[in-house]
Enzyme design. Structure first.
Site, PDB file in Angstrom:
ATOM      1  N   LYS A  87      23.417  38.487   1.838  1.00  0.00           N
ATOM      2  CA  LYS A  87      23.746  39.132   0.845  1.00  0.00           C
ATOM      3  C   LYS A  87      23.048  39.960   0.639  1.00  0.00           C
ATOM      4  O   LYS A  87      22.038  39.362   0.172  1.00  0.00           O
ATOM      5  CB  LYS A  87      25.109  37.993  -0.072  1.00  0.00           C
ATOM      6  CG  LYS A  87      25.993  38.953  -0.468  1.00  0.00           C
ATOM      7  CD  LYS A  87      26.129  37.026  -1.968  1.00  0.00           C
ATOM      8  CE  LYS A  87      27.515  37.933  -2.373  1.00  0.00           C
ATOM      9  NZ  LYS A  87      27.810  36.981  -3.429  1.00  0.00           N
TER      10      LYS A  87
HETATM   11  O1  G3P Z   1      30.030  36.334  -6.124  1.00  0.00           O
HETATM   12  C1  G3P Z   1      29.924  37.020  -7.146  1.00  0.00           C
HETATM   13  C2  G3P Z   1      30.824  37.284  -7.759  1.00  0.00           C
HETATM   14  O2  G3P Z   1      32.241  36.843  -7.179  1.00  0.00           O
HETATM   15  C3  G3P Z   1      30.942  37.141  -9.379  1.00  0.00           C
HETATM   16  O3  G3P Z   1      32.516  36.553  -9.601  1.00  0.00           O
HETATM   17  O4  G3P Z   1      33.790  36.119 -11.865  1.00  0.00           O
HETATM   18  O5  G3P Z   1      30.749  36.545 -12.071  1.00  0.00           O
HETATM   19  O6  G3P Z   1      32.877  38.422 -11.304  1.00  0.00           O
HETATM   20  P1  G3P Z   1      31.841  36.817 -11.788  1.00  0.00           P
END
Ligand code: G3P
Length: 218
Positions: A87
């Site tokens: 990633k």
């Molecule tokens: O892993 C990346 C993404 O899904 C992060 O999500 O909920 O932290 O905005 P969030």
């Protein structure tokens, strides 16, 4: 549509895997920290533990932000396990690194994508997955779902094979709307997956079926 779980919590990953609908896992440094996984050796071990639970792609995020550092870290992560997807953030050196890694046959997930232009760059660099963060766009009063629609249109116009991995999913309607828009993958918390099970008419209907069965089989 592939279902990924967005967590580094091994119990939740195992629960989703046991449900039989899990296709992979995404993690990021914040999710690792949330589980108390710190230090390079522990983080590396945790990635392998995740790979051993789930049968599918596991995104492992690089920490480096310069080209040389990203490719070194990316190659090390990719060597850990065949399920690892490297990633890489959507920055200039990240795009260069995605191109380098994809030319070497290493699968990548371009993360922190918030615009159609960024998604176009990720596809041109050969990313395996692109991760538009829809929840974080919604958080700032911007339509996250329209980004998914825009990327779908652009990728279909040119036949890009990069898979749209709708990330920062917060709830079940995000999952359903992303499915309607043609996102290839969604990644979200366990609740966004198990929440899809729920409907009061299912519960009421089952209760009645079981009660009627009992009446006829006493
Ligand atoms: O892993 C990346 C993404 O899904 C992060 O999500 O909920 O932290 O905005 P969030």
């Amino acid at each position: 549509m592939k279902f990924f779980i967005d967590t580094a919590n091994l119990d939740q990953i195992a629960e989703a895997e046991a449900l039989g609908v899990l296709d992979g896992v995404t993690t990021n440094p914040s999710l690792m920290a949330k589980e108390g996984i710190t230090g390079r050796d522990n983080i590396i071990k945790h990635y392998v533990d995740i790979c051993n639970i789930v049968d599918g792609d596991v995104s492992a995020e690089v920490i480096a932000t310069d080209f040389e550092g990203i490719i070194k870290e990316g190659e090390e992560l990719a060597a850990l396990h065949e399920q690892i997807i490297v990633k890489v953030p959507m920055i200039k050196d990240g795009v260069k690194a995605i191109k380098y890694l994809s030319d070497k046959g290493i699968k990548t997930n371009c993360t922190l994508v918030f615009s159609p232009g960024q998604a176009l760059l990720a596809a041109k660099a050969g990313a395996t997955y692109v991760s538009p963060f829809i929840g974080r766009l919604d958080d700032i009063s911007t339509d996250g779902l329209s980004l998914i629609a825009d990327i779908r249109q652009i990728y279909d116009n040119y036949g890009y094979e990069t898979e749209i991995l709708a990330a920062s999913i917060r709830h079940t309607m995000h999952v359903i709307d992303c499915a309607k828009l043609g996102a290839d993958v969604m990644t979200g918390p366990l609740s966004a997956i198990t929440g899809l099970l729920k409907h009061p008419l299912t519960d009421i209907g089952l209760e009645k079926f079981l009660a009627d069965y009992k009446k006829g089989n006493n």
